[in-house]
Design a protein around this motif. Structure first.
Motif, PDB file in Angstrom:
ATOM      1  N   ARG A   1       0.643  -7.337  63.845  1.00 44.92           N
ATOM      2  CA  ARG A   1       1.819  -7.472  64.706  1.00 44.92           C
ATOM      3  C   ARG A   1       2.336  -8.859  64.409  1.00 44.92           C
ATOM      4  NH1 ARG A   1       0.212  -3.780  69.386  1.00 44.92           N
ATOM      5  NH2 ARG A   1       1.423  -1.967  68.799  1.00 44.92           N
ATOM      6  N   GLY A   2       3.476  -8.931  63.765  1.00 46.30           N
ATOM      7  CA  GLY A   2       3.956 -10.216  63.272  1.00 46.30           C
ATOM      8  C   GLY A   2       3.020 -10.679  62.179  1.00 46.30           C
ATOM      9  N   GLN A   3       2.609 -11.926  62.261  1.00 45.23           N
ATOM     10  CA  GLN A   3       1.685 -12.485  61.267  1.00 45.23           C
ATOM     11  C   GLN A   3       0.222 -12.362  61.697  1.00 45.23           C
ATOM     12  OE1 GLN A   3       2.736 -13.600  58.215  1.00 45.23           O
ATOM     13  NE2 GLN A   3       4.665 -12.752  58.973  1.00 45.23           N
ATOM     14  N   ARG A   4      -0.021 -11.845  62.877  1.00 42.55           N
ATOM     15  CA  ARG A   4      -1.360 -11.800  63.466  1.00 42.55           C
ATOM     16  C   ARG A   4      -2.072 -10.473  63.183  1.00 42.55           C
ATOM     17  NH1 ARG A   4      -3.466 -11.073  69.020  1.00 42.55           N
ATOM     18  NH2 ARG A   4      -5.368 -12.281  69.058  1.00 42.55           N
ATOM     19  N   VAL A   5      -3.362 -10.558  62.872  1.00 45.96           N
ATOM     20  CA  VAL A   5      -4.193  -9.360  62.726  1.00 45.96           C
ATOM     21  C   VAL A   5      -4.495  -8.863  64.137  1.00 45.96           C
ATOM     22  CG1 VAL A   5      -6.408  -8.437  61.954  1.00 45.96           C
ATOM     23  CG2 VAL A   5      -5.191 -10.111  60.532  1.00 45.96           C
ATOM     24  N   ALA A   6      -3.988  -7.680  64.455  1.00 48.26           N
ATOM     25  CA  ALA A   6      -4.185  -7.092  65.783  1.00 48.26           C
ATOM     26  C   ALA A   6      -5.383  -6.151  65.805  1.00 48.26           C
ATOM     27  CB  ALA A   6      -2.930  -6.342  66.210  1.00 48.26           C
ATOM     28  N   ALA A   7      -5.740  -5.602  64.642  1.00 47.96           N
ATOM     29  CA  ALA A   7      -6.855  -4.670  64.530  1.00 47.96           C
ATOM     30  C   ALA A   7      -7.297  -4.626  63.072  1.00 47.96           C
ATOM     31  CB  ALA A   7      -6.439  -3.279  64.999  1.00 47.96           C
ATOM     32  N   PHE A   8      -8.530  -4.205  62.862  1.00 50.25           N
ATOM     33  CA  PHE A   8      -9.026  -4.070  61.493  1.00 50.25           C
ATOM     34  C   PHE A   8     -10.116  -3.008  61.450  1.00 50.25           C
ATOM     35  CE2 PHE A   8     -12.232  -6.813  63.262  1.00 50.25           C
ATOM     36  CZ  PHE A   8     -13.395  -6.387  62.647  1.00 50.25           C
ATOM     37  N   ALA A   9     -10.374  -2.526  60.239  1.00 50.01           N
ATOM     38  CA  ALA A   9     -11.488  -1.613  59.999  1.00 50.01           C
ATOM     39  C   ALA A   9     -12.041  -1.891  58.606  1.00 50.01           C
ATOM     40  CB  ALA A   9     -11.048  -0.160  60.110  1.00 50.01           C
TER      41      ALA A   9
ATOM     42  N   GLU B   1     -21.821   9.066  50.684  1.00 55.19           N
ATOM     43  CA  GLU B   1     -21.186   9.313  51.971  1.00 55.19           C
ATOM     44  C   GLU B   1     -20.542   8.000  52.384  1.00 55.19           C
ATOM     45  OE1 GLU B   1     -24.120  10.811  54.627  1.00 55.19           O
ATOM     46  OE2 GLU B   1     -24.114  12.776  53.689  1.00 55.19           O
ATOM     47  N   VAL B   2     -19.596   8.052  53.266  1.00 57.01           N
ATOM     48  CA  VAL B   2     -18.867   6.860  53.671  1.00 57.01           C
ATOM     49  C   VAL B   2     -19.406   6.370  54.999  1.00 57.01           C
ATOM     50  CG1 VAL B   2     -16.608   5.998  54.354  1.00 57.01           C
ATOM     51  CG2 VAL B   2     -16.804   7.537  52.445  1.00 57.01           C
ATOM     52  N   ALA B   3     -19.515   5.073  55.110  1.00 53.41           N
ATOM     53  CA  ALA B   3     -19.958   4.483  56.368  1.00 53.41           C
ATOM     54  C   ALA B   3     -18.874   3.542  56.891  1.00 53.41           C
ATOM     55  CB  ALA B   3     -21.254   3.713  56.167  1.00 53.41           C
ATOM     56  N   LEU B   4     -18.479   3.771  58.111  1.00 48.01           N
ATOM     57  CA  LEU B   4     -17.569   2.853  58.778  1.00 48.01           C
ATOM     58  C   LEU B   4     -18.419   1.697  59.270  1.00 48.01           C
ATOM     59  CD1 LEU B   4     -14.733   2.234  59.929  1.00 48.01           C
ATOM     60  CD2 LEU B   4     -15.492   3.346  62.019  1.00 48.01           C
ATOM     61  N   SER B   5     -18.160   0.504  58.758  1.00 45.84           N
ATOM     62  CA  SER B   5     -18.960  -0.655  59.131  1.00 45.84           C
ATOM     63  C   SER B   5     -18.465  -1.302  60.414  1.00 45.84           C
ATOM     64  CB  SER B   5     -18.952  -1.691  58.009  1.00 45.84           C
ATOM     65  OG  SER B   5     -19.548  -1.155  56.866  1.00 45.84           O
ATOM     66  N   LEU B   6     -17.172  -1.504  60.494  1.00 47.24           N
ATOM     67  CA  LEU B   6     -16.599  -2.189  61.654  1.00 47.24           C
ATOM     68  C   LEU B   6     -15.215  -1.647  61.943  1.00 47.24           C
ATOM     69  CD1 LEU B   6     -17.291  -5.925  60.702  1.00 47.24           C
ATOM     70  CD2 LEU B   6     -18.542  -4.594  62.377  1.00 47.24           C
ATOM     71  N   LEU B   7     -14.871  -1.636  63.215  1.00 47.92           N
ATOM     72  CA  LEU B   7     -13.505  -1.345  63.647  1.00 47.92           C
ATOM     73  C   LEU B   7     -13.313  -2.075  64.963  1.00 47.92           C
ATOM     74  CD1 LEU B   7     -11.496   1.885  63.586  1.00 47.92           C
ATOM     75  CD2 LEU B   7     -11.538   0.517  65.659  1.00 47.92           C
ATOM     76  N   ALA B   8     -12.253  -2.860  65.045  1.00 50.71           N
ATOM     77  CA  ALA B   8     -11.971  -3.577  66.295  1.00 50.71           C
ATOM     78  C   ALA B   8     -10.468  -3.692  66.488  1.00 50.71           C
ATOM     79  CB  ALA B   8     -12.596  -4.969  66.283  1.00 50.71           C
ATOM     80  N   VAL B   9     -10.074  -3.629  67.749  1.00 52.79           N
ATOM     81  CA  VAL B   9      -8.683  -3.831  68.146  1.00 52.79           C
ATOM     82  C   VAL B   9      -8.694  -4.925  69.204  1.00 52.79           C
ATOM     83  CG1 VAL B   9      -6.622  -2.771  69.159  1.00 52.79           C
ATOM     84  CG2 VAL B   9      -8.144  -1.396  67.710  1.00 52.79           C
ATOM     85  N   SER B  10      -7.862  -5.943  69.016  1.00 58.34           N
ATOM     86  CA  SER B  10      -7.768  -7.014  70.015  1.00 58.34           C
ATOM     87  C   SER B  10      -7.416  -6.420  71.367  1.00 58.34           C
ATOM     88  CB  SER B  10      -6.681  -8.023  69.621  1.00 58.34           C
ATOM     89  OG  SER B  10      -7.044  -8.716  68.471  1.00 58.34           O
ATOM     90  N   PRO B  11      -8.017  -6.939  72.434  1.00 62.43           N
ATOM     91  CA  PRO B  11      -7.777  -6.368  73.768  1.00 62.43           C
ATOM     92  C   PRO B  11      -6.301  -6.214  74.127  1.00 62.43           C
ATOM     93  CG  PRO B  11      -9.579  -7.932  73.859  1.00 62.43           C
ATOM     94  CD  PRO B  11      -8.996  -8.018  72.471  1.00 62.43           C
ATOM     95  N   GLU B  12      -5.474  -7.170  73.771  1.00 60.81           N
ATOM     96  CA  GLU B  12      -4.058  -7.089  74.128  1.00 60.81           C
ATOM     97  C   GLU B  12      -3.285  -6.043  73.327  1.00 60.81           C
ATOM     98  OE1 GLU B  12      -4.428 -10.649  71.253  1.00 60.81           O
ATOM     99  OE2 GLU B  12      -5.643  -9.703  72.815  1.00 60.81           O
ATOM    100  N   HIS B  13      -3.915  -5.482  72.296  1.00 64.90           N
ATOM    101  CA  HIS B  13      -3.252  -4.473  71.460  1.00 64.90           C
ATOM    102  C   HIS B  13      -3.887  -3.084  71.608  1.00 64.90           C
ATOM    103  CE1 HIS B  13      -0.858  -7.553  69.540  1.00 64.90           C
ATOM    104  NE2 HIS B  13      -1.951  -8.256  69.355  1.00 64.90           N
ATOM    105  N   ARG B  14      -4.796  -2.940  72.537  1.00 64.18           N
ATOM    106  CA  ARG B  14      -5.461  -1.650  72.732  1.00 64.18           C
ATOM    107  C   ARG B  14      -4.535  -0.664  73.427  1.00 64.18           C
ATOM    108  NH1 ARG B  14     -11.361  -4.103  74.333  1.00 64.18           N
ATOM    109  NH2 ARG B  14     -11.788  -4.830  72.223  1.00 64.18           N
ATOM    110  N   ARG B  15      -4.870   0.609  73.253  1.00 66.70           N
ATOM    111  CA  ARG B  15      -4.125   1.722  73.871  1.00 66.70           C
ATOM    112  C   ARG B  15      -2.718   1.877  73.292  1.00 66.70           C
ATOM    113  NH1 ARG B  15      -8.155   4.200  75.818  1.00 66.70           N
ATOM    114  NH2 ARG B  15      -9.321   3.268  77.498  1.00 66.70           N
TER     115      ARG B  15
ATOM    116  N   GLN C   1     -16.677   3.713  75.786  1.00 64.80           N
ATOM    117  CA  GLN C   1     -15.269   3.789  75.384  1.00 64.80           C
ATOM    118  C   GLN C   1     -15.155   4.094  73.890  1.00 64.80           C
ATOM    119  OE1 GLN C   1     -13.046   0.280  76.416  1.00 64.80           O
ATOM    120  NE2 GLN C   1     -11.116   1.145  75.750  1.00 64.80           N
ATOM    121  N   ALA C   2     -15.956   3.416  73.076  1.00 59.88           N
ATOM    122  CA  ALA C   2     -15.931   3.678  71.634  1.00 59.88           C
ATOM    123  C   ALA C   2     -16.441   5.082  71.332  1.00 59.88           C
ATOM    124  CB  ALA C   2     -16.764   2.639  70.893  1.00 59.88           C
TER     125      ALA C   2
END
Length: 165
Positions: A55-63, A70-84, A117-118
């Motif tokens: 969002r703009g220049q800021r990383v709001a979420a990543f994976a 097989e594929v493994a999802l290592s990490l996924l996070a969304v900044s609290p202000e960008h959730r939902r 929640q996750a």
């Protein structure tokens, strides 16, 4: 939140922001293992894909996803202000499409057992619970293993292209 997010592959300059999000949102209470150097290794690695939502220049979420048989999802996070706002779902759609294109038939992941929640989020994407792994997180916390089958499975070994055994 009026500004739309843009998705794209992470750049080397994103490593610190991703690592700090991991430390603060995922690894809270644990020893920091996804350091900027480790994240940068994943960004540059041929065996992984690191996707960000900006969002703009800021990383709001990543994976971060690692590819193998097989594929493994290592990490996924969304900044609290960008959730939902659907960012986690968009990241997973991107990575799922990438996995299917690469001929991968299953995504596996682990999450903290108390992170309901996750768990609900991943269930909404078609992931099913495979079991609990005691001591998974640095010997201190259990993990819930989840998995999702993708696309069509390859033909069973021993059959030919016409489908005859």
């Amino acid at each position: 939140m009026s500004e739309l997010a843009t998705l794209g592959l992470a750049r080397n300059c994103d490593a610190r922001a991703i690592a700090e999000m991991s430390r603060d949102l995922i690894e809270r209470g644990l020893t920091w293992s996804w350091t900027p150097a480790r994240v940068q290794h994943s960004i540059c690695g041929a065996e992984s894909s690191v996707v960000v939502a900006r969002r703009g220049q800021r990383v709001a979420a990543f994976a971060i996803m690692h590819f193998g048989d097989e594929v493994a999802l290592s990490l996924l996070a969304v900044s609290p202000e960008h959730r939902r706002h659907g960012l986690g779902r968009q990241l997973m759609e991107w990575l799922t499409a990438t996995a299917v294109e690469a001929g991968i038939f299953r995504i596996n992941l682990e999450l903290r057992t108390h992170n309901r929640q996750a768990q609900l989020f991943y269930e909404s994407l078609g992931f099913g619970t495979q079991g609990v792994i005691q001591g998974y997180y640095q010997g201190r916390e259990a993990a819930l293993r989840m998995s999702r089958r993708l696309g069509k499975h390859p033909p069973p070994s021993g059959s030919d292209a016409a489908g005859d055994p």
